[in-house]
Design an enzyme around this catalytic site. Structure first.
Site, PDB file in Angstrom:
ATOM      1  N   ASP A 186       2.066  -8.781   0.906  1.00 57.08           N
ATOM      2  CA  ASP A 186       2.879  -7.759   1.593  1.00 57.08           C
ATOM      3  C   ASP A 186       3.171  -8.204   3.031  1.00 57.08           C
ATOM      4  O   ASP A 186       4.304  -8.123   3.515  1.00 57.08           O
ATOM      5  CB  ASP A 186       2.086  -6.445   1.596  1.00 57.08           C
ATOM      6  N   ASN A 240       0.875  -1.180   0.000  1.00 59.28           N
ATOM      7  CA  ASN A 240       0.000   0.000   0.000  1.00 59.28           C
ATOM      8  C   ASN A 240       0.905   1.220   0.000  1.00 59.28           C
ATOM      9  O   ASN A 240       2.121   1.110   0.136  1.00 59.28           O
ATOM     10  CB  ASN A 240      -0.966  -0.012   1.204  1.00 59.28           C
TER      11      ASN A 240
HETATM   12  N1  APR Z   1       3.222 -15.559  -2.211  1.00 55.16           N
HETATM   13  C1  APR Z   1       2.728 -15.266  -3.448  1.00 55.16           C
HETATM   14  N2  APR Z   1       1.534 -14.686  -3.664  1.00 55.16           N
HETATM   15  C2  APR Z   1       0.787 -14.394  -2.561  1.00 55.16           C
HETATM   16  C3  APR Z   1       1.223 -14.669  -1.242  1.00 55.16           C
HETATM   17  C4  APR Z   1       2.495 -15.276  -1.097  1.00 55.16           C
HETATM   18  N3  APR Z   1       3.014 -15.571   0.111  1.00 55.16           N
HETATM   19  N4  APR Z   1       0.241 -14.252  -0.384  1.00 55.16           N
HETATM   20  C5  APR Z   1      -0.756 -13.759  -1.128  1.00 55.16           C
HETATM   21  N5  APR Z   1      -0.445 -13.846  -2.450  1.00 55.16           N
HETATM   22  C6  APR Z   1      -1.237 -13.440  -3.615  1.00 55.16           C
HETATM   23  C7  APR Z   1      -2.726 -13.351  -3.443  1.00 55.16           C
HETATM   24  O1  APR Z   1      -3.323 -14.641  -3.561  1.00 55.16           O
HETATM   25  C8  APR Z   1      -3.082 -12.450  -4.620  1.00 55.16           C
HETATM   26  O2  APR Z   1      -3.196 -13.239  -5.794  1.00 55.16           O
HETATM   27  O3  APR Z   1      -0.856 -12.117  -3.932  1.00 55.16           O
HETATM   28  C9  APR Z   1      -1.857 -11.547  -4.772  1.00 55.16           C
HETATM   29  C10 APR Z   1      -2.064 -10.096  -4.383  1.00 55.16           C
HETATM   30  O4  APR Z   1      -2.981 -10.018  -3.307  1.00 55.16           O
HETATM   31  P1  APR Z   1      -2.763  -8.991  -2.080  1.00 55.16           P
HETATM   32  O5  APR Z   1      -1.603  -9.417  -1.297  1.00 55.16           O
HETATM   33  O6  APR Z   1      -4.079  -8.841  -1.400  1.00 55.16           O
HETATM   34  O7  APR Z   1      -2.359  -7.605  -2.796  1.00 55.16           O
HETATM   35  P2  APR Z   1      -3.278  -6.508  -3.515  1.00 55.16           P
HETATM   36  O8  APR Z   1      -4.511  -7.089  -4.078  1.00 55.16           O
HETATM   37  O9  APR Z   1      -2.332  -5.788  -4.428  1.00 55.16           O
HETATM   38  O10 APR Z   1      -3.705  -5.562  -2.317  1.00 55.16           O
HETATM   39  C11 APR Z   1      -2.715  -4.763  -1.704  1.00 55.16           C
HETATM   40  O11 APR Z   1      -3.347  -5.457   0.476  1.00 55.16           O
HETATM   41  O12 APR Z   1      -1.997  -6.492   1.977  1.00 55.16           O
HETATM   42  C12 APR Z   1      -2.501  -5.282   1.620  1.00 55.16           C
HETATM   43  O13 APR Z   1      -0.761  -3.747   2.265  1.00 55.16           O
HETATM   44  C13 APR Z   1      -1.421  -4.339   1.157  1.00 55.16           C
HETATM   45  O14 APR Z   1      -2.938  -2.512   1.175  1.00 55.16           O
HETATM   46  C14 APR Z   1      -2.241  -3.392   0.339  1.00 55.16           C
HETATM   47  C15 APR Z   1      -3.228  -4.321  -0.363  1.00 55.16           C
END
Ligand code: APR
Length: 176
Positions: free
Chosen positions: A34, A24
């Site tokens: 993240d 974020n």
């Molecule tokens: N390894 C690989 N991919 C992952 C992992 C992991 N350990 N954990 C989650 N994912 C995948 C999810 O399944 C999804 O397909 O990462 C992708 C992105 O999802 P999010 O992490 O929710 O990211 P995003 O949709 O960009 O949202 C970002 O979420 O966590 C908060 O701080 C972050 O505010 C920001 C928002």
């Protein structure tokens, strides 16, 4: 020309020079991928993120990887678009994330980079269109990166990325 591969797994376990986190704007950590990367890299990652943030959607910034295992040396933080239906430039912002991450990787001299499926979780970007944007943008962006690894967290995401790679080879027109 970078080689692009799709794997299913945890991005914190990938042995690449840099890994990309879907952050974020604060760059101080959150949930999803993240959260996983911040847990693996340790508390110094949030401090380093706070020192260089905020990061605009579509931009990317790098920090050290701290406690992540070698060869990972860098975390590239990028902020994806929040999906609002598709008429607010979301596709262009997502494409910019992938382009900027490669630019930052080039500035770092990173030769291998792992990407999560940016914006397809909390931010709600439809996974199929996101996969097509990721592949098309990475394929069309000049870079010194030699290995690009798209890390799917589950089978469905993996299948979409594999299909996007195959479709892009057939040259499907795109408008972002
Ligand atoms: N390894 C690989 N991919 C992952 C992992 C992991 N350990 N954990 C989650 N994912 C995948 C999810 O399944 C999804 O397909 O990462 C992708 C992105 O999802 P999010 O992490 O929710 O990211 P995003 O949709 O960009 O949202 C970002 O979420 O966590 C908060 O701080 C972050 O505010 C920001 C928002």
């Amino acid at each position: 020309m970078a080689v692009i591969e799709v794997v299913q797994g945890d991005i914190t376990l990938q042995h690449t020079d840099a890994i990309v986190t879907a952050a974020n704007e604060s760059l101080m950590g959150g949930g999803g991928v993240d959260g996983a990367i911040h847990r693996a890299a340790g508390r110094r990652l949030a401090d380093a993120g706070a020192a260089i943030g905020p990061c605009e959607p579509g931009d990317a910034m790098a920090t050290p990887a701290f406690d992540l295992e070698p060869p990972v040396r860098h975390v590239i933080h990028t902020v994806g678009p929040v999906w609002e239906g598709g008429d607010y430039g979301e596709a262009e912002v997502l494409a910019a994330c992938y382009r900027r991450c490669l630019e930052v990787a080039d500035e770092l001299g990173a030769k291998s980079v792992a990407f999560p499926a940016i914006a397809t979780g909390v931010y709600g970007f439809p996974a199929e269109e996101a996969a097509q944007i990721a592949v098309a943008t990475l394929r069309s962006s000049p870079t010194g990166v030699e290995q690009i690894r798209l890390v799917a967290f589950d089978q469905q995401a993996r299948d979409l990325l594999v299909a996007a790679l195959a479709q892009d080879r057939r040259g499907v027109p795109r408008d972002w």
